[in-house]
Write a protein that holds these residues in place. Structure first.
Motif, PDB file in Angstrom:
ATOM      1  N   ALA A  62      30.724  98.298  -0.182  1.00 54.84           N
ATOM      2  CA  ALA A  62      31.214  98.679  -1.514  1.00 54.84           C
ATOM      3  C   ALA A  62      30.674  97.716  -2.564  1.00 54.84           C
ATOM      4  O   ALA A  62      30.311  98.135  -3.670  1.00 54.84           O
ATOM      5  CB  ALA A  62      32.737  98.717  -1.532  1.00 54.84           C
ATOM      6  N   ASP A  63      30.596  96.419  -2.221  1.00 54.87           N
ATOM      7  CA  ASP A  63      29.973  95.443  -3.123  1.00 54.87           C
ATOM      8  C   ASP A  63      28.497  95.762  -3.324  1.00 54.87           C
ATOM      9  O   ASP A  63      27.962  95.604  -4.426  1.00 54.87           O
ATOM     10  CB  ASP A  63      30.125  94.021  -2.581  1.00 54.87           C
ATOM     11  CG  ASP A  63      31.554  93.499  -2.626  1.00 54.87           C
ATOM     12  OD1 ASP A  63      32.391  94.080  -3.361  1.00 54.87           O
ATOM     13  OD2 ASP A  63      31.832  92.503  -1.922  1.00 54.87           O
ATOM     14  N   ALA A  64      27.840  96.221  -2.261  1.00 57.91           N
ATOM     15  CA  ALA A  64      26.427  96.607  -2.356  1.00 57.91           C
ATOM     16  C   ALA A  64      26.260  97.787  -3.316  1.00 57.91           C
ATOM     17  O   ALA A  64      25.336  97.813  -4.137  1.00 57.91           O
ATOM     18  CB  ALA A  64      25.882  96.954  -0.969  1.00 57.91           C
ATOM     19  N   ALA A  65      27.165  98.759  -3.223  1.00 51.60           N
ATOM     20  CA  ALA A  65      27.104  99.907  -4.127  1.00 51.60           C
ATOM     21  C   ALA A  65      27.339  99.467  -5.570  1.00 51.60           C
ATOM     22  O   ALA A  65      26.691  99.965  -6.498  1.00 51.60           O
ATOM     23  CB  ALA A  65      28.131 100.963  -3.715  1.00 51.60           C
ATOM     24  N   ARG A  66      28.236  98.517  -5.761  1.00 45.29           N
ATOM     25  CA  ARG A  66      28.473  97.982  -7.105  1.00 45.29           C
ATOM     26  C   ARG A  66      27.210  97.303  -7.633  1.00 45.29           C
ATOM     27  O   ARG A  66      26.863  97.445  -8.803  1.00 45.29           O
ATOM     28  CB  ARG A  66      29.645  97.000  -7.094  1.00 45.29           C
ATOM     29  CG  ARG A  66      30.082  96.562  -8.489  1.00 45.29           C
ATOM     30  CD  ARG A  66      31.333  95.669  -8.400  1.00 45.29           C
ATOM     31  NE  ARG A  66      31.961  95.457  -9.674  1.00 45.29           N
ATOM     32  CZ  ARG A  66      31.541  94.585 -10.607  1.00 45.29           C
ATOM     33  NH1 ARG A  66      30.482  93.840 -10.387  1.00 45.29           N
ATOM     34  NH2 ARG A  66      32.190  94.464 -11.749  1.00 45.29           N
ATOM     35  N   LEU A  67      26.519  96.570  -6.756  1.00 45.92           N
ATOM     36  CA  LEU A  67      25.244  95.945  -7.143  1.00 45.92           C
ATOM     37  C   LEU A  67      24.248  97.009  -7.595  1.00 45.92           C
ATOM     38  O   LEU A  67      23.532  96.812  -8.585  1.00 45.92           O
ATOM     39  CB  LEU A  67      24.640  95.200  -5.946  1.00 45.92           C
ATOM     40  CG  LEU A  67      24.790  93.719  -5.846  1.00 45.92           C
ATOM     41  CD1 LEU A  67      24.128  93.202  -4.577  1.00 45.92           C
ATOM     42  CD2 LEU A  67      24.247  93.008  -7.056  1.00 45.92           C
ATOM     43  N   CYS A  68      24.192  98.120  -6.863  1.00 45.81           N
ATOM     44  CA  CYS A  68      23.323  99.219  -7.281  1.00 45.81           C
ATOM     45  C   CYS A  68      23.710  99.688  -8.680  1.00 45.81           C
ATOM     46  O   CYS A  68      22.845  99.962  -9.518  1.00 45.81           O
ATOM     47  CB  CYS A  68      23.428 100.387  -6.303  1.00 45.81           C
ATOM     48  SG  CYS A  68      22.768 100.077  -4.660  1.00 45.81           S
ATOM     49  N   GLY A  69      25.012  99.770  -8.942  1.00 47.98           N
ATOM     50  CA  GLY A  69      25.487 100.172 -10.256  1.00 47.98           C
ATOM     51  C   GLY A  69      25.062  99.212 -11.353  1.00 47.98           C
ATOM     52  O   GLY A  69      24.644  99.635 -12.433  1.00 47.98           O
ATOM     53  N   VAL A  70      25.142  97.933 -11.072  1.00 46.12           N
ATOM     54  CA  VAL A  70      24.688  96.924 -12.038  1.00 46.12           C
ATOM     55  C   VAL A  70      23.197  97.112 -12.309  1.00 46.12           C
ATOM     56  O   VAL A  70      22.747  97.068 -13.459  1.00 46.12           O
ATOM     57  CB  VAL A  70      25.008  95.501 -11.531  1.00 46.12           C
ATOM     58  CG1 VAL A  70      24.311  94.441 -12.378  1.00 46.12           C
ATOM     59  CG2 VAL A  70      26.512  95.267 -11.496  1.00 46.12           C
ATOM     60  N   ASN A  71      22.424  97.357 -11.255  1.00 46.98           N
ATOM     61  CA  ASN A  71      20.988  97.569 -11.424  1.00 46.98           C
ATOM     62  C   ASN A  71      20.684  98.868 -12.157  1.00 46.98           C
ATOM     63  O   ASN A  71      19.738  98.923 -12.955  1.00 46.98           O
ATOM     64  CB  ASN A  71      20.291  97.511 -10.058  1.00 46.98           C
ATOM     65  CG  ASN A  71      20.326  96.120  -9.469  1.00 46.98           C
ATOM     66  OD1 ASN A  71      20.332  95.126 -10.189  1.00 46.98           O
ATOM     67  ND2 ASN A  71      20.358  96.029  -8.150  1.00 46.98           N
ATOM     68  N   LEU A  72      21.502  99.904 -11.927  1.00 47.06           N
ATOM     69  CA  LEU A  72      21.345 101.135 -12.704  1.00 47.06           C
ATOM     70  C   LEU A  72      21.594 100.869 -14.190  1.00 47.06           C
ATOM     71  O   LEU A  72      20.838 101.335 -15.048  1.00 47.06           O
ATOM     72  CB  LEU A  72      22.316 102.212 -12.207  1.00 47.06           C
ATOM     73  CG  LEU A  72      21.964 102.898 -10.892  1.00 47.06           C
ATOM     74  CD1 LEU A  72      23.149 103.694 -10.370  1.00 47.06           C
ATOM     75  CD2 LEU A  72      20.740 103.787 -11.058  1.00 47.06           C
ATOM     76  N   LEU A  73      22.648 100.121 -14.487  1.00 53.08           N
ATOM     77  CA  LEU A  73      22.951  99.794 -15.886  1.00 53.08           C
ATOM     78  C   LEU A  73      21.810  99.029 -16.543  1.00 53.08           C
ATOM     79  O   LEU A  73      21.488  99.261 -17.713  1.00 53.08           O
ATOM     80  CB  LEU A  73      24.254  98.996 -15.972  1.00 53.08           C
ATOM     81  CG  LEU A  73      25.524  99.755 -15.607  1.00 53.08           C
ATOM     82  CD1 LEU A  73      26.714  98.803 -15.501  1.00 53.08           C
ATOM     83  CD2 LEU A  73      25.803 100.867 -16.612  1.00 53.08           C
ATOM     84  N   ALA A  74      21.187  98.132 -15.804  1.00 51.63           N
ATOM     85  CA  ALA A  74      20.042  97.376 -16.340  1.00 51.63           C
ATOM     86  C   ALA A  74      18.886  98.316 -16.671  1.00 51.63           C
ATOM     87  O   ALA A  74      18.233  98.174 -17.714  1.00 51.63           O
ATOM     88  CB  ALA A  74      19.603  96.301 -15.351  1.00 51.63           C
TER      89      ALA A  74
END
Length: 152
Positions: A62-74
């Motif tokens: 779930a933390d990994a998916a959140r990281l993906c979300g942060v990278n999507l936002l970037a």
């Protein structure tokens, strides 16, 4: 509250957007739609790699998916010349989880990204999505997520 203020409140600092590692571009804009290429669960510390249910726990995933979300936002921010206020809606997330043979809680993993989008954009962050378990992901990362975003 502005999007940047929400990010600060959540303790999210957006990284430099990742550069493509193959023959594609990071994003494409077509009319009011922004298509973001898949973002891996990567960060400056090497990210989260491995197979969920084998050597990655559901919480780590779930933390990994959140990281993906942060990278999507970037990537979204880069595509919109630094102005996340131009996001009208997160339309769809396409999520892939490198899952072990007995791991079935794929949707719970992807919530790490989905929840972030709602925390950042409120109702405009509510989206449709696909959540798929796969055998392998690029470079061994645990999660990869792409996005379709409506923008102005």
């Amino acid at each position: 509250m502005s999007i940047e203020a929400r990010l600060a409140e959540l303790g999210v600092t957006l990284p430099e957007p990742a550069k493509p590692v193959a023959s594609y571009v990071s994003y494409v804009r077509s009319g009011a739609q922004l298509f973001i290429s898949g973002q891996l669960s990567n960060d400056a510390n090497g990210g989260i790699k491995g197979t969920v249910g084998v050597d990655v726990t559901p919480e780590q995933a779930a933390d990994a998916a959140r990281l993906c979300g942060v990278n999507l936002l970037a990537q979204i921010k880069a595509a919109l010349d630094g102005d996340l206020e131009r996001v009208v809606r997160i339309v769809k997330l396409g999520a892939f989880v490198q899952a072990g043979p007995d791991f079935e809680a794929i949707p719970a993993v992807v919530n790490g990204c989905s929840d972030l989008m709602v925390q950042v954009f409120g109702d405009a962050g509510k989206h449709s999505r696909s959540a798929v378990g796969v055998y392998k992901l690029p470079l061994g990362f645990a999660v990869e997520i792409d996005a379709i975003v409506e923008v102005k």
